[in-house]
Design a protein around this motif. Structure first.
Motif, short mmCIF file in Angstrom:
data_model
loop_
_atom_site.label_atom_id
_atom_site.label_comp_id
_atom_site.label_asym_id
_atom_site.label_seq_id
_atom_site.Cartn_x
_atom_site.Cartn_y
_atom_site.Cartn_z
N VAL A 1 0.71 -1.26 0.09
CA VAL A 1 -0.06 -0.16 -0.04
C VAL A 1 0.92 1.28 -0.15
O VAL A 1 0.27 2.37 -0.32
N ASP A 2 2.17 1.07 0.34
CA ASP A 2 2.90 2.12 0.42
C ASP A 2 4.53 1.94 0.28
O ASP A 2 4.99 0.81 1.14
N ILE A 3 5.04 2.72 0.00
CA ILE A 3 6.72 2.58 -0.29
C ILE A 3 7.28 3.57 0.05
O ILE A 3 7.08 4.84 -0.62
N GLY A 4 8.21 3.85 0.96
CA GLY A 4 8.87 5.26 1.17
C GLY A 4 10.08 5.08 2.12
O GLY A 4 10.19 4.14 2.68
N LEU A 5 10.66 6.14 2.21
CA LEU A 5 11.65 6.23 3.51
C LEU A 5 11.28 6.70 4.58
O LEU A 5 10.59 7.76 4.71
N HIS A 6 11.75 6.17 5.74
CA HIS A 6 11.35 6.74 7.05
C HIS A 6 9.87 6.86 7.50
O HIS A 6 9.50 7.99 7.54
N ILE A 7 9.04 6.28 6.61
CA ILE A 7 7.52 6.30 7.16
C ILE A 7 7.15 6.71 8.46
O ILE A 7 7.55 5.64 8.93
N LYS A 8 6.62 7.60 8.97
CA LYS A 8 6.71 7.78 10.35
C LYS A 8 5.33 7.44 10.88
O LYS A 8 4.38 7.19 9.97
N GLU A 9 5.28 7.20 12.29
CA GLU A 9 3.95 6.86 12.56
C GLU A 9 3.22 5.60 12.27
O GLU A 9 1.99 5.71 12.02
N THR A 10 4.15 4.61 11.82
CA THR A 10 3.29 3.41 11.38
C THR A 10 3.20 2.33 12.23
O THR A 10 4.14 2.34 13.19
N LYS A 11 1.94 1.85 12.50
CA LYS A 11 1.62 0.89 13.28
C LYS A 11 1.40 -0.22 12.26
O LYS A 11 0.64 -0.21 11.33
N ALA A 12 2.20 -1.36 12.96
CA ALA A 12 1.79 -2.53 12.30
C ALA A 12 1.61 -3.98 13.05
O ALA A 12 2.26 -3.74 14.11
N LYS A 13 1.08 -4.77 12.48
CA LYS A 13 0.94 -6.04 13.39
C LYS A 13 2.16 -6.94 13.48
O LYS A 13 2.49 -7.58 14.50
N GLN A 14 2.94 -6.81 12.32
CA GLN A 14 4.03 -7.55 12.23
C GLN A 14 5.24 -6.31 11.47
O GLN A 14 4.93 -5.73 10.68
N ILE A 15 6.51 -6.37 12.39
CA ILE A 15 7.58 -5.55 11.50
C ILE A 15 8.74 -6.43 11.28
O ILE A 15 9.27 -7.15 12.00
N ILE A 16 9.42 -6.18 9.83
CA ILE A 16 10.42 -7.20 9.66
C ILE A 16 11.92 -5.83 9.48
O ILE A 16 11.63 -5.08 8.81
N ASP A 17 12.75 -5.96 10.27
CA ASP A 17 13.86 -5.02 10.12
C ASP A 17 14.75 -5.79 9.01
O ASP A 17 15.71 -6.69 9.24
N ALA A 18 14.75 -5.03 7.83
CA ALA A 18 15.74 -5.71 6.76
C ALA A 18 16.87 -5.13 6.27
O ALA A 18 17.37 -5.03 5.24
N GLU A 19 17.46 -4.41 7.44
CA GLU A 19 18.69 -3.54 7.34
C GLU A 19 19.64 -4.60 6.75
O GLU A 19 19.90 -5.63 7.26
N GLY A 20 20.32 -4.07 5.70
CA GLY A 20 21.49 -4.99 5.08
C GLY A 20 20.94 -6.09 4.17
O GLY A 20 21.70 -6.82 3.53
#
Ligand SMILES: [Zn+2]
Length: 444
Positions: free
Chosen positions: A32-51
Protein backbone atom coordinates in the motif's frame (compact mmCIF):
# COMPACT_ATOMS: atom_id res chain seq x y z
CA UNK A 1 -2.37 6.79 11.43
CA UNK A 2 -3.36 3.52 9.86
CA UNK A 3 -2.56 0.02 10.92
CA UNK A 4 -0.68 -2.21 8.53
CA UNK A 5 -0.45 -5.99 8.51
CA UNK A 6 3.29 -6.01 7.84
CA UNK A 7 6.01 -3.43 7.46
CA UNK A 8 9.44 -4.33 6.05
CA UNK A 9 11.86 -1.62 7.12
CA UNK A 10 15.25 -0.55 5.77
CA UNK A 11 15.58 -3.11 2.98
CA UNK A 12 17.02 -2.43 -0.45
CA UNK A 13 14.37 -2.99 -3.11
CA UNK A 14 15.59 -4.71 -6.27
CA UNK A 15 13.33 -3.85 -9.17
CA UNK A 16 14.30 -4.30 -12.82
CA UNK A 17 15.46 -0.72 -13.28
CA UNK A 18 17.06 0.22 -10.00
CA UNK A 19 17.96 -0.46 -6.40
CA UNK A 20 16.37 1.75 -3.77
CA UNK A 21 16.35 1.70 -0.01
CA UNK A 22 12.85 2.04 1.39
CA UNK A 23 10.22 0.72 3.78
CA UNK A 24 7.45 -1.42 2.34
CA UNK A 25 4.01 -1.18 3.92
CA UNK A 26 1.60 -4.03 3.42
CA UNK A 27 -2.09 -4.41 4.07
CA UNK A 28 -4.64 -6.98 2.90
CA UNK A 29 -2.03 -8.74 0.76
CA UNK A 30 -1.10 -5.60 -1.18
CA UNK A 31 1.79 -3.17 -1.11
CA UNK A 32 0.00 0.00 0.00
CA UNK A 33 2.98 2.31 0.31
CA UNK A 34 6.72 2.47 -0.24
CA UNK A 35 8.89 5.21 1.16
CA UNK A 36 11.76 6.21 3.33
CA UNK A 37 11.33 6.57 7.06
CA UNK A 38 7.59 6.49 6.96
CA UNK A 39 6.64 7.87 10.35
CA UNK A 40 3.95 6.84 12.75
CA UNK A 41 3.43 3.43 11.29
CA UNK A 42 1.62 0.88 13.31
CA UNK A 43 1.84 -2.69 12.13
CA UNK A 44 0.91 -6.13 13.37
CA UNK A 45 4.32 -7.34 12.28
CA UNK A 46 7.57 -5.52 11.50
CA UNK A 47 10.63 -7.00 9.80
CA UNK A 48 13.87 -5.07 10.00
CA UNK A 49 15.61 -5.79 6.72
CA UNK A 50 18.65 -3.59 7.30
CA UNK A 51 21.45 -4.90 5.08
CA UNK A 52 19.08 -7.20 3.18
CA UNK A 53 17.65 -7.03 -0.35
CA UNK A 54 13.98 -7.29 -1.28
CA UNK A 55 13.40 -9.09 -4.56
CA UNK A 56 9.96 -9.35 -6.14
CA UNK A 57 8.84 -12.93 -5.44
CA UNK A 58 10.26 -15.33 -8.00
CA UNK A 59 7.82 -16.47 -10.65
CA UNK A 60 8.85 -19.98 -11.65
CA UNK A 61 7.11 -20.50 -14.97
CA UNK A 62 8.39 -24.06 -15.38
CA UNK A 63 7.90 -26.78 -12.76
CA UNK A 64 6.68 -30.38 -12.78
CA UNK A 65 5.02 -31.20 -9.45
CA UNK A 66 3.51 -34.42 -10.81
CA UNK A 67 0.27 -34.33 -8.82
CA UNK A 68 -2.15 -35.97 -9.30
CA UNK A 69 -0.99 -39.38 -10.43
CA UNK A 70 2.70 -39.32 -9.61
CA UNK A 71 2.74 -37.38 -6.37
CA UNK A 72 5.31 -39.79 -4.92
CA UNK A 73 7.74 -38.01 -7.29
CA UNK A 74 6.98 -34.58 -5.79
CA UNK A 75 3.55 -33.12 -5.03
CA UNK A 76 1.95 -29.70 -4.88
CA UNK A 77 2.55 -29.19 -1.17
CA UNK A 78 6.23 -30.18 -1.03
CA UNK A 79 6.89 -28.51 -4.36
CA UNK A 80 5.32 -25.20 -3.38
CA UNK A 81 7.03 -25.25 0.03
CA UNK A 82 10.38 -25.79 -1.72
CA UNK A 83 9.66 -22.81 -3.93
CA UNK A 84 8.69 -20.67 -0.93
CA UNK A 85 12.01 -21.54 0.74
CA UNK A 86 13.72 -20.33 -2.42
CA UNK A 87 11.90 -17.00 -2.54
CA UNK A 88 9.24 -17.92 -5.09
CA UNK A 89 5.65 -16.77 -4.74
CA UNK A 90 4.09 -18.04 -7.97
CA UNK A 91 4.58 -21.10 -10.15
CA UNK A 92 3.19 -22.43 -13.40
CA UNK A 93 2.88 -26.21 -13.32
CA UNK A 94 3.54 -28.11 -16.54
CA UNK A 95 0.83 -30.41 -17.97
CA UNK A 96 3.07 -33.44 -17.50
CA UNK A 97 4.16 -35.58 -15.56
CA UNK A 98 0.99 -35.54 -13.58
CA UNK A 99 -1.56 -38.20 -14.46
CA UNK A 100 -3.87 -37.50 -16.08
CA UNK A 101 -1.79 -34.89 -17.88
CA UNK A 102 -3.48 -31.48 -18.17
CA UNK A 103 -4.70 -32.02 -21.71
CA UNK A 104 -8.45 -31.86 -21.04
CA UNK A 105 -10.91 -29.75 -19.10
CA UNK A 106 -11.54 -32.63 -16.72
CA UNK A 107 -7.84 -33.07 -15.96
CA UNK A 108 -7.52 -29.33 -15.37
CA UNK A 109 -10.25 -29.35 -12.74
CA UNK A 110 -8.71 -32.33 -10.99
CA UNK A 111 -5.27 -30.70 -10.67
CA UNK A 112 -6.64 -27.25 -9.99
CA UNK A 113 -8.69 -28.53 -7.05
CA UNK A 114 -5.61 -30.16 -5.55
CA UNK A 115 -3.43 -27.10 -6.12
CA UNK A 116 -6.00 -24.86 -4.46
CA UNK A 117 -5.98 -27.10 -1.44
CA UNK A 118 -2.25 -27.81 -1.18
CA UNK A 119 -0.14 -25.03 -2.64
CA UNK A 120 1.30 -22.53 -0.16
CA UNK A 121 1.90 -19.93 -2.91
CA UNK A 122 0.04 -18.68 -5.98
CA UNK A 123 -0.02 -20.94 -8.99
CA UNK A 124 -1.24 -21.26 -12.55
CA UNK A 125 -1.45 -24.36 -14.71
CA UNK A 126 -0.16 -24.97 -18.23
CA UNK A 127 -2.42 -26.88 -20.62
CA UNK A 128 -0.92 -29.56 -22.85
CA UNK A 129 -0.94 -29.92 -26.64
CA UNK A 130 -0.84 -33.58 -27.70
CA UNK A 131 -2.03 -35.35 -30.85
CA UNK A 132 -5.83 -35.46 -30.76
CA UNK A 133 -6.70 -32.83 -28.15
CA UNK A 134 -7.26 -29.83 -30.44
CA UNK A 135 -10.87 -29.54 -29.32
CA UNK A 136 -9.83 -29.20 -25.69
CA UNK A 137 -7.64 -26.12 -26.15
CA UNK A 138 -10.37 -23.50 -26.02
CA UNK A 139 -11.98 -25.17 -23.01
CA UNK A 140 -8.62 -25.31 -21.22
CA UNK A 141 -8.10 -21.62 -21.85
CA UNK A 142 -11.56 -20.85 -20.47
CA UNK A 143 -10.59 -22.85 -17.38
CA UNK A 144 -7.66 -20.45 -16.92
CA UNK A 145 -4.49 -22.09 -18.23
CA UNK A 146 -1.54 -19.68 -18.48
CA UNK A 147 -0.67 -21.05 -21.93
CA UNK A 148 0.00 -24.35 -23.69
CA UNK A 149 2.98 -26.67 -23.77
CA UNK A 150 4.05 -29.10 -26.48
CA UNK A 151 6.99 -31.45 -26.93
CA UNK A 152 8.75 -31.66 -30.28
CA UNK A 153 10.67 -34.75 -29.12
CA UNK A 154 9.82 -37.74 -26.96
CA UNK A 155 8.67 -36.47 -23.55
CA UNK A 156 9.96 -39.59 -21.79
CA UNK A 157 6.49 -40.44 -20.58
CA UNK A 158 3.85 -42.45 -22.44
CA UNK A 159 0.81 -40.45 -21.39
CA UNK A 160 2.12 -37.22 -22.92
CA UNK A 161 2.86 -37.80 -26.59
CA UNK A 162 5.08 -35.44 -28.52
CA UNK A 163 3.32 -33.25 -31.07
CA UNK A 164 3.99 -34.11 -34.71
CA UNK A 165 4.33 -31.26 -37.21
CA UNK A 166 0.69 -31.37 -38.29
CA UNK A 167 -0.51 -31.30 -34.67
CA UNK A 168 1.79 -28.37 -33.97
CA UNK A 169 0.52 -26.36 -36.92
CA UNK A 170 -3.15 -26.98 -36.16
CA UNK A 171 -2.70 -26.26 -32.46
CA UNK A 172 -0.71 -23.09 -33.16
CA UNK A 173 -3.42 -21.79 -35.48
CA UNK A 174 -5.97 -22.39 -32.73
CA UNK A 175 -3.77 -20.88 -29.99
CA UNK A 176 -3.20 -17.79 -32.15
CA UNK A 177 -6.98 -17.40 -32.57
CA UNK A 178 -7.34 -17.68 -28.80
CA UNK A 179 -4.58 -15.04 -28.27
CA UNK A 180 -2.72 -17.47 -26.02
CA UNK A 181 0.86 -18.72 -26.16
CA UNK A 182 2.65 -21.99 -26.94
CA UNK A 183 5.68 -23.10 -24.95
CA UNK A 184 7.79 -25.74 -26.67
CA UNK A 185 10.41 -28.26 -25.70
CA UNK A 186 12.49 -27.79 -28.82
CA UNK A 187 14.67 -30.76 -29.68
CA UNK A 188 14.38 -32.64 -32.96
CA UNK A 189 12.70 -35.98 -32.39
CA UNK A 190 14.20 -37.38 -35.59
CA UNK A 191 17.76 -36.38 -34.71
CA UNK A 192 17.63 -37.39 -31.03
CA UNK A 193 16.04 -40.74 -31.90
CA UNK A 194 18.58 -41.41 -34.65
CA UNK A 195 21.62 -40.47 -32.55
CA UNK A 196 20.20 -42.17 -29.47
CA UNK A 197 20.41 -45.48 -31.28
CA UNK A 198 24.03 -44.82 -32.21
CA UNK A 199 25.30 -44.34 -28.65
CA UNK A 200 28.12 -46.65 -27.63
CA UNK A 201 26.59 -48.03 -24.47
CA UNK A 202 29.93 -49.41 -23.33
CA UNK A 203 31.64 -46.02 -23.50
CA UNK A 204 33.80 -44.98 -20.54
CA UNK A 205 32.41 -41.48 -21.00
CA UNK A 206 28.73 -42.20 -20.97
CA UNK A 207 27.83 -38.62 -19.92
CA UNK A 208 29.61 -37.22 -22.94
CA UNK A 209 28.00 -39.84 -25.17
CA UNK A 210 24.56 -38.92 -23.84
CA UNK A 211 25.20 -35.22 -24.36
CA UNK A 212 26.48 -35.79 -27.89
CA UNK A 213 23.39 -37.80 -28.75
CA UNK A 214 21.24 -34.74 -27.99
CA UNK A 215 23.37 -32.09 -29.68
CA UNK A 216 22.89 -28.34 -29.84
CA UNK A 217 22.10 -28.55 -33.54
CA UNK A 218 19.12 -30.73 -32.69
CA UNK A 219 17.76 -27.85 -30.59
CA UNK A 220 18.51 -25.38 -33.37
CA UNK A 221 16.71 -27.50 -35.98
CA UNK A 222 13.59 -27.69 -33.81
CA UNK A 223 13.68 -23.98 -32.99
CA UNK A 224 14.02 -23.03 -36.66
CA UNK A 225 11.07 -25.27 -37.54
CA UNK A 226 8.79 -23.98 -34.79
CA UNK A 227 9.66 -20.40 -35.77
CA UNK A 228 8.61 -21.18 -39.34
CA UNK A 229 5.32 -22.52 -37.96
CA UNK A 230 4.90 -19.35 -35.92
CA UNK A 231 5.41 -17.32 -39.10
CA UNK A 232 2.70 -19.44 -40.76
CA UNK A 233 0.20 -19.26 -37.90
CA UNK A 234 1.05 -15.99 -36.07
CA UNK A 235 1.15 -18.00 -32.85
CA UNK A 236 3.02 -16.47 -29.89
CA UNK A 237 5.91 -18.68 -28.83
CA UNK A 238 7.94 -19.38 -25.71
CA UNK A 239 10.99 -21.61 -26.17
CA UNK A 240 11.80 -23.36 -22.89
CA UNK A 241 15.13 -24.50 -21.48
CA UNK A 242 17.70 -23.70 -24.16
CA UNK A 243 21.05 -25.21 -23.25
CA UNK A 244 23.28 -23.05 -25.46
CA UNK A 245 23.53 -19.45 -26.62
CA UNK A 246 23.84 -20.81 -30.18
CA UNK A 247 20.14 -21.65 -29.99
CA UNK A 248 19.46 -17.95 -29.44
CA UNK A 249 20.55 -16.95 -32.93
CA UNK A 250 17.39 -17.98 -34.80
CA UNK A 251 15.28 -16.69 -31.89
CA UNK A 252 16.90 -13.26 -31.92
CA UNK A 253 16.61 -13.10 -35.70
CA UNK A 254 12.90 -13.94 -35.43
CA UNK A 255 12.45 -11.22 -32.80
CA UNK A 256 14.10 -8.72 -35.13
CA UNK A 257 11.59 -9.71 -37.82
CA UNK A 258 8.82 -8.87 -35.37
CA UNK A 259 7.80 -12.34 -34.26
CA UNK A 260 6.30 -12.57 -30.79
CA UNK A 261 8.72 -15.02 -29.21
CA UNK A 262 10.44 -15.37 -25.83
CA UNK A 263 13.07 -17.70 -24.47
CA UNK A 264 13.89 -19.44 -21.20
CA UNK A 265 16.99 -21.06 -19.81
CA UNK A 266 17.45 -22.80 -16.45
CA UNK A 267 19.81 -22.55 -13.47
CA UNK A 268 21.42 -25.89 -14.38
CA UNK A 269 22.51 -24.65 -17.82
CA UNK A 270 23.96 -21.61 -16.05
CA UNK A 271 25.99 -23.52 -13.49
CA UNK A 272 26.59 -27.18 -14.38
CA UNK A 273 28.49 -28.91 -17.16
CA UNK A 274 28.99 -32.34 -18.70
CA UNK A 275 31.70 -32.88 -16.11
CA UNK A 276 29.07 -32.57 -13.39
CA UNK A 277 26.96 -35.14 -15.22
CA UNK A 278 29.98 -37.44 -15.36
CA UNK A 279 30.63 -36.97 -11.62
CA UNK A 280 27.11 -36.76 -10.22
CA UNK A 281 25.38 -39.18 -12.56
CA UNK A 282 21.62 -39.09 -13.01
CA UNK A 283 21.02 -36.28 -10.47
CA UNK A 284 22.40 -34.00 -13.19
CA UNK A 285 20.69 -35.70 -16.14
CA UNK A 286 18.26 -33.59 -18.13
CA UNK A 287 17.17 -32.95 -21.71
CA UNK A 288 18.54 -31.05 -23.47
CA UNK A 289 21.67 -32.18 -21.65
CA UNK A 290 24.29 -30.16 -19.82
CA UNK A 291 26.97 -28.72 -22.07
CA UNK A 292 30.53 -27.36 -21.69
CA UNK A 293 31.87 -24.61 -19.44
CA UNK A 294 32.10 -22.37 -22.52
CA UNK A 295 28.37 -22.80 -23.15
CA UNK A 296 27.64 -21.84 -19.53
CA UNK A 297 29.70 -18.67 -19.95
CA UNK A 298 28.05 -17.87 -23.28
CA UNK A 299 24.58 -18.12 -21.74
CA UNK A 300 25.62 -15.69 -18.99
CA UNK A 301 26.87 -13.24 -21.61
CA UNK A 302 23.48 -13.51 -23.31
CA UNK A 303 21.82 -12.70 -19.99
CA UNK A 304 24.07 -9.70 -19.55
CA UNK A 305 22.95 -8.45 -22.98
CA UNK A 306 19.28 -8.96 -22.11
CA UNK A 307 18.83 -11.73 -24.69
CA UNK A 308 17.30 -14.29 -22.31
CA UNK A 309 13.80 -13.38 -21.20
CA UNK A 310 13.01 -15.82 -18.43
CA UNK A 311 14.64 -18.23 -15.99
CA UNK A 312 12.54 -21.28 -15.12
CA UNK A 313 13.79 -24.05 -12.87
CA UNK A 314 12.34 -26.94 -14.92
CA UNK A 315 12.14 -28.73 -11.57
CA UNK A 316 11.52 -32.29 -12.71
CA UNK A 317 11.94 -34.78 -9.89
CA UNK A 318 11.38 -38.50 -9.77
CA UNK A 319 11.66 -41.43 -7.38
CA UNK A 320 15.23 -42.19 -6.19
CA UNK A 321 14.96 -45.64 -7.77
CA UNK A 322 14.54 -43.97 -11.17
CA UNK A 323 17.87 -42.20 -10.74
CA UNK A 324 19.87 -45.39 -10.16
CA UNK A 325 21.62 -47.70 -12.56
CA UNK A 326 22.71 -46.93 -16.08
CA UNK A 327 22.75 -43.22 -16.87
CA UNK A 328 21.14 -43.82 -20.24
CA UNK A 329 18.11 -45.49 -18.67
CA UNK A 330 17.78 -43.16 -15.66
CA UNK A 331 15.07 -40.51 -15.44
CA UNK A 332 16.06 -37.23 -17.05
CA UNK A 333 15.06 -34.30 -14.88
CA UNK A 334 16.81 -32.05 -12.39
CA UNK A 335 15.39 -30.99 -9.02
CA UNK A 336 16.25 -27.35 -8.49
CA UNK A 337 13.22 -25.15 -7.83
CA UNK A 338 14.38 -24.25 -4.30
CA UNK A 339 17.82 -23.02 -5.33
CA UNK A 340 17.20 -20.81 -8.39
CA UNK A 341 18.01 -17.52 -6.67
CA UNK A 342 21.07 -18.83 -4.80
CA UNK A 343 22.49 -20.31 -8.01
CA UNK A 344 21.90 -17.07 -9.94
CA UNK A 345 23.40 -14.93 -7.19
CA UNK A 346 26.49 -17.10 -6.87
CA UNK A 347 27.13 -17.72 -10.57
CA UNK A 348 25.76 -14.45 -11.91
CA UNK A 349 26.09 -11.67 -9.39
CA UNK A 350 29.18 -12.84 -7.50
CA UNK A 351 31.18 -14.66 -10.16
CA UNK A 352 30.26 -12.62 -13.23
CA UNK A 353 29.06 -9.24 -11.96
CA UNK A 354 25.54 -9.57 -13.38
CA UNK A 355 23.49 -6.76 -11.80
CA UNK A 356 20.91 -7.71 -9.19
CA UNK A 357 18.35 -5.74 -11.21
CA UNK A 358 18.84 -8.14 -14.14
CA UNK A 359 18.36 -11.15 -11.86
CA UNK A 360 15.14 -9.60 -10.57
CA UNK A 361 13.97 -8.93 -14.13
CA UNK A 362 14.49 -12.45 -15.51
CA UNK A 363 13.12 -14.23 -12.46
CA UNK A 364 10.07 -12.07 -11.86
CA UNK A 365 9.31 -8.98 -13.97
CA UNK A 366 9.75 -10.63 -17.36
CA UNK A 367 7.70 -13.76 -16.62
CA UNK A 368 4.95 -11.55 -15.16
CA UNK A 369 4.93 -9.42 -18.32
CA UNK A 370 5.18 -12.30 -20.75
CA UNK A 371 2.28 -14.20 -19.24
CA UNK A 372 -0.07 -11.26 -18.71
CA UNK A 373 0.26 -10.80 -14.94
CA UNK A 374 1.92 -7.38 -15.07
CA UNK A 375 1.08 -5.01 -13.47
CA UNK A 376 0.17 -6.62 -10.15
CA UNK A 377 2.94 -9.24 -10.11
CA UNK A 378 6.65 -9.03 -10.95
CA UNK A 379 7.77 -5.85 -9.16
CA UNK A 380 7.79 -4.27 -5.74
CA UNK A 381 5.57 -1.28 -6.43
CA UNK A 382 2.66 0.44 -4.73
CA UNK A 383 -0.61 -1.32 -5.51
CA UNK A 384 1.02 -4.64 -6.45
CA UNK A 385 0.56 -7.96 -4.66
CA UNK A 386 2.89 -8.13 -1.66
CA UNK A 387 5.05 -10.97 -3.06
CA UNK A 388 8.57 -10.47 -1.75
CA UNK A 389 11.74 -12.49 -1.17
CA UNK A 390 14.01 -11.05 1.52
CA UNK A 391 17.56 -12.04 0.65
CA UNK A 392 20.97 -11.80 2.28
CA UNK A 393 23.18 -11.67 -0.80
CA UNK A 394 26.32 -11.95 1.33
CA UNK A 395 25.39 -15.00 3.37
CA UNK A 396 27.52 -17.96 2.44
CA UNK A 397 26.20 -21.46 2.95
CA UNK A 398 26.69 -25.02 1.82
CA UNK A 399 23.47 -26.54 0.53
CA UNK A 400 22.64 -29.58 2.61
CA UNK A 401 20.26 -32.36 1.73
CA UNK A 402 18.20 -31.63 4.86
CA UNK A 403 17.72 -27.99 3.74
CA UNK A 404 15.61 -29.19 0.85
CA UNK A 405 11.84 -29.40 1.10
CA UNK A 406 11.57 -31.73 -1.89
CA UNK A 407 9.78 -35.03 -1.41
CA UNK A 408 12.81 -36.79 -2.84
CA UNK A 409 15.92 -34.96 -1.75
CA UNK A 410 18.02 -35.53 -4.84
CA UNK A 411 19.70 -32.51 -6.38
CA UNK A 412 22.96 -31.80 -8.19
CA UNK A 413 23.38 -28.68 -6.02
CA UNK A 414 23.77 -30.54 -2.70
CA UNK A 415 27.19 -29.92 -1.18
CA UNK A 416 27.87 -26.80 -3.24
CA UNK A 417 28.67 -23.43 -1.67
CA UNK A 418 26.51 -20.41 -2.44
CA UNK A 419 26.60 -16.74 -1.54
CA UNK A 420 23.05 -15.45 -1.38
CA UNK A 421 20.39 -16.93 0.83
CA UNK A 422 16.65 -16.35 1.06
CA UNK A 423 15.89 -15.22 4.62
CA UNK A 424 12.12 -14.86 4.29
CA UNK A 425 9.36 -15.10 1.72
CA UNK A 426 6.16 -13.10 1.77
CA UNK A 427 3.29 -14.23 -0.41
CA UNK A 428 0.37 -11.78 -0.72
CA UNK A 429 1.43 -10.14 2.51
CA UNK A 430 1.81 -13.33 4.49
CA UNK A 431 5.13 -14.53 5.87
CA UNK A 432 5.22 -18.08 4.53
CA UNK A 433 8.91 -18.87 5.02
CA UNK A 434 11.46 -17.52 7.46
CA UNK A 435 15.09 -18.38 8.03
CA UNK A 436 15.99 -15.56 10.40
CA UNK A 437 18.21 -16.75 13.18
CA UNK A 438 18.24 -13.30 14.77
CA UNK A 439 14.88 -12.93 16.51
CA UNK A 440 15.41 -9.17 16.67
CA UNK A 441 14.76 -9.03 12.98
CA UNK A 442 11.12 -9.68 13.53
CA UNK A 443 8.72 -8.11 15.95
CA UNK A 444 5.05 -8.76 16.26
ZN1 LIG B 1 10.09 -29.25 -18.14
Amino acid sequence: MSEFDLVIKNGIIVNEEKLSKADVLIKDGKIVDIGLHIKETKAKQIIDAEGLYLFPGIIDSHVHFNEPGRSEWEGLETGSKSLAAGGATLFFDMPLNSHPPTTSEQAFHLKNGLAKEKSVIDYRLWGGVVPGNLDELEKLLQCGVIGFKAFMSNSGIDDFQSADDRTLLQAMKKIAELHSILAVHAESDTITEFLGKEINRESDHIALAFSNARPIFSEIEAVQRIIAYAEATKCRLHIVHISSADVLEPILAAKRRGLDISVETCPHYLSLTMDDLEKLGAAAKCAPPLRSKQEVDNLWEAIRKGEIDVIGSDHSPSLPSMKMGNLLEAWGGISGCQTTLSVLLEEGYWQRGIPLEMISKITSTNPARRFGLYPNKGSILKGYDADIAIVDVNEKFILKKEDLYYKNKISPYIGKTYRGRVKATISRGELIYSHFSDSNKMTT
